[in-house]
Write a protein that holds these residues in place. Structure first.
Motif, PDB file in Angstrom:
ATOM      1  N   ARG A  62       0.841  -1.211   0.000  1.00 21.43           N
ATOM      2  CA  ARG A  62       0.000   0.000   0.000  1.00 21.43           C
ATOM      3  C   ARG A  62       0.875   1.260   0.000  1.00 21.43           C
ATOM      4  NH1 ARG A  62      -1.577   3.452   3.748  1.00 21.43           N
ATOM      5  NH2 ARG A  62      -0.587   2.255   5.398  1.00 21.43           N
ATOM      6  N   ARG A  63       1.919   1.243   0.822  1.00 20.50           N
ATOM      7  CA  ARG A  63       2.782   2.433   0.901  1.00 20.50           C
ATOM      8  C   ARG A  63       3.538   2.642  -0.420  1.00 20.50           C
ATOM      9  NH1 ARG A  63       6.262   1.436   5.720  1.00 20.50           N
ATOM     10  NH2 ARG A  63       5.066  -0.370   6.342  1.00 20.50           N
ATOM     11  N   VAL A  65       2.431   1.793  -3.411  1.00 19.75           N
ATOM     12  CA  VAL A  65       1.462   2.305  -4.402  1.00 19.75           C
ATOM     13  C   VAL A  65       1.192   3.791  -4.155  1.00 19.75           C
ATOM     14  CG1 VAL A  65      -0.929   2.117  -5.223  1.00 19.75           C
ATOM     15  CG2 VAL A  65       0.410   0.049  -4.823  1.00 19.75           C
ATOM     16  N   GLN A  66       1.055   4.162  -2.898  1.00 17.70           N
ATOM     17  CA  GLN A  66       0.816   5.584  -2.588  1.00 17.70           C
ATOM     18  C   GLN A  66       2.012   6.435  -3.021  1.00 17.70           C
ATOM     19  OE1 GLN A  66      -0.209   5.378   1.571  1.00 17.70           O
ATOM     20  NE2 GLN A  66      -2.414   5.271   1.140  1.00 17.70           N
ATOM     21  N   ASN A  69       1.973   6.861  -6.790  1.00 17.43           N
ATOM     22  CA  ASN A  69       0.966   7.849  -7.197  1.00 17.43           C
ATOM     23  C   ASN A  69       1.487   9.262  -6.994  1.00 17.43           C
ATOM     24  OD1 ASN A  69      -1.284   6.559  -8.224  1.00 17.43           O
ATOM     25  ND2 ASN A  69      -1.935   5.886  -6.206  1.00 17.43           N
ATOM     26  N   VAL A 178      -4.254  -4.332  -3.310  1.00 15.11           N
ATOM     27  CA  VAL A 178      -4.090  -2.888  -3.174  1.00 15.11           C
ATOM     28  C   VAL A 178      -4.459  -2.276  -4.524  1.00 15.11           C
ATOM     29  CG1 VAL A 178      -2.486  -1.012  -2.681  1.00 15.11           C
ATOM     30  CG2 VAL A 178      -2.257  -3.195  -1.469  1.00 15.11           C
ATOM     31  N   ASN A 181      -5.335   3.368  -6.394  1.00 16.01           N
ATOM     32  CA  ASN A 181      -5.356   4.597  -5.576  1.00 16.01           C
ATOM     33  C   ASN A 181      -4.823   4.364  -4.161  1.00 16.01           C
ATOM     34  OD1 ASN A 181      -7.339   3.134  -4.388  1.00 16.01           O
ATOM     35  ND2 ASN A 181      -8.990   4.619  -4.679  1.00 16.01           N
ATOM     36  N   GLY A 182      -4.334   3.153  -3.900  1.00 16.94           N
ATOM     37  CA  GLY A 182      -3.744   2.861  -2.590  1.00 16.94           C
ATOM     38  C   GLY A 182      -4.745   2.290  -1.592  1.00 16.94           C
TER      39      GLY A 182
END
Ligand SMILES: Cc1cc2nc3c(=O)[nH]c(=O)nc-3n(C[C@H](O)[C@H](O)[C@H](O)COP(=O)(O)OP(=O)(O)OC[C@H]3O[C@@H](n4cnc5c(N)ncnc54)[C@H](O)[C@@H]3O)c2cc1C
Length: 337
Positions: A62-63, A65-66, A69, A178, A181-182
């Motif tokens: 998740r981190r 992917v964020q 972005n 995930v 968009n996170g």
């Protein structure tokens, strides 16, 4: 660019999970798409990833992917790198997300016939674990020793025994992923859905475009009681194909059905290999019916040995693939066009 990305990423996930090793980046820039499959007029421009990350948890994914972005940088999920369509290839500078450290088998539920695993679990290691409790993994592509659960779901891989167990996608009960968009998507693992939209379908066969799968609950199957091997040589492809259609119309369901020409084995002619597995009495009845239909349609029986050898060799190509990849890694980064 590399230093900038790596130093920023190191604030998001532990630096030990980030690599810029050129031979690893080379390995992660290409899957099992053979050059012969690429249209000569549409040869992709290849780039080694800027760096590779090896997350160990859904939260780390998740981190990442964020971060991607925020930095507007491409991510390419990478499992075993055995996909045939080039989905794991890097065609612009980006970050390869190597998922092979998400390798935990979290739960095996023999009563509910399901297993919950992280996405980087290799098919063979899950199958071995299941065999120990009297079960098997129904998904059986040639890439069992190298492909991961996440990669197999993302390619909706078919596999040799799909005739009775279905494609990898059909074996998915629930997923955790995930999203781009996170956000984290968790679908409820149920064996049948009757209402609402099936969100698993967003990720099955998605080749990583709609999210990174981090966990899956899949169906598992009791180890078959018995296995029957049959082989036939037909004078022509059309003759064999007609026999196959008759078998399927009669609801004969081989686990494996492999049909085609192989000039090295028999020339002329078309070869049909059938493998039945499951309950001893049921497969005896089905294989007897298959023999009657194929013989009646001009198929010459090949005996048990040849189809059995095909069965035993069905994963050899994966071991050759892994061997070649190891050799390539030792030779150093590949030529780019
Ligand atoms: C009969 C048969 C049919 C097959 N059909 C196909 C086919 O249609 N297409 C094909 O590519 N291969 C196909 N294969 C090959 C097989 O699907 C692959 O060997 C395997 O399933 C891919 O697993 P992998 O872990 O090596 O994935 P990889 O090669 O690493 O990745 C495959 C794709 O999935 C993505 N991906 C990997 N892991 C994840 C994840 N956790 N979350 C999200 N995305 C992820 C990658 O970015 C890439 O796009 C077939 C094999 C057989 C035997």
């Amino acid at each position: 660019m590399t230093n900038d990305v790596v130093s920023k990423l190191a604030t998001v996930i532990p630096p030990s999970r980030i690599s810029t090793d050129p031979s690893l980046l080379d390995e992660l820039s290409w899957d099992a798409l053979s050059e012969g499959r690429i249209h000569p007029g549409h040869y992709p421009e290849l780039h080694a990833p800027v760096c590779a990350v090896r997350p160990r948890s859904t939260d780390e994914v998740r981190r990442i992917v964020q971060f991607a972005n925020a930095e507007k940088i491409a991510l390419v999920p990478f499992g075993g790198g055995s996909g045939l369509m080039g989905g794991a290839m890097s065609i612009r500078p980006g970050v390869a997300v190597d998922l092979r450290d998400l390798n935990q088998i979290l739960d095996i539920d023999t009563e509910g016939s399901s297993a919950r695993v992280q996405a980087g679990v290799v098919l063979e290691s899950l199958d071995t674990k299941l065999n120990g409790v009297g079960f098997i993994l129904g998904h059986d592509p040639w890439t069992v020793p190298v492909a991961t659960i996440g990669g197999a779901i993302s390619t909706n891989s078919v596999g040799y025994r799909a005739g009775i167990y279905g494609s990898m996608g059909e074996q998915v009960m629930g997923l955790e992923a995930v999203l781009p968009n996170g956000e984290i998507l968790r679908t409820r693992p149920v064996s049948k859905r009757s209402a609402g939209i099936d969100l698993n379908a967003l990720l099955i066969g998605g080749e990583g475009c709609f999210g990174i799968i981090t966990e899956a609950t899949i169906r598992i199957f009791p180890r078959p009681q018995a296995r029957v091997f049959c082989g036939f040589l037909f004078a022509s492809f059309e003759q064999g194909f007609a026999a196959i259609q008759k078998m399927l119309h009669a609801r004969v369901r081989p686990a494996l059905l492999d049909f085609g020409d192989d000039e090295d084995k028999h020339d002329p002619g078309a070869i049909l290999y059938l493998v039945f597995e499951g309950n001893t009495e049921i497969i005896a009845a089905e294989s007897n019916l298959a023999v009657a239909i194929c013989s009646g349609d001009g198929g010459r029986p090949l005996g048990r040995e040849e189809p059995e050898q095909f069965w035993l060799d069905r994963r050899e190509i994966a071991r050759r693939f892994m061997h070649n990849r190891r050799q390539r890694r030792e030779r150093g980064p590949r030529r780019r066009r």
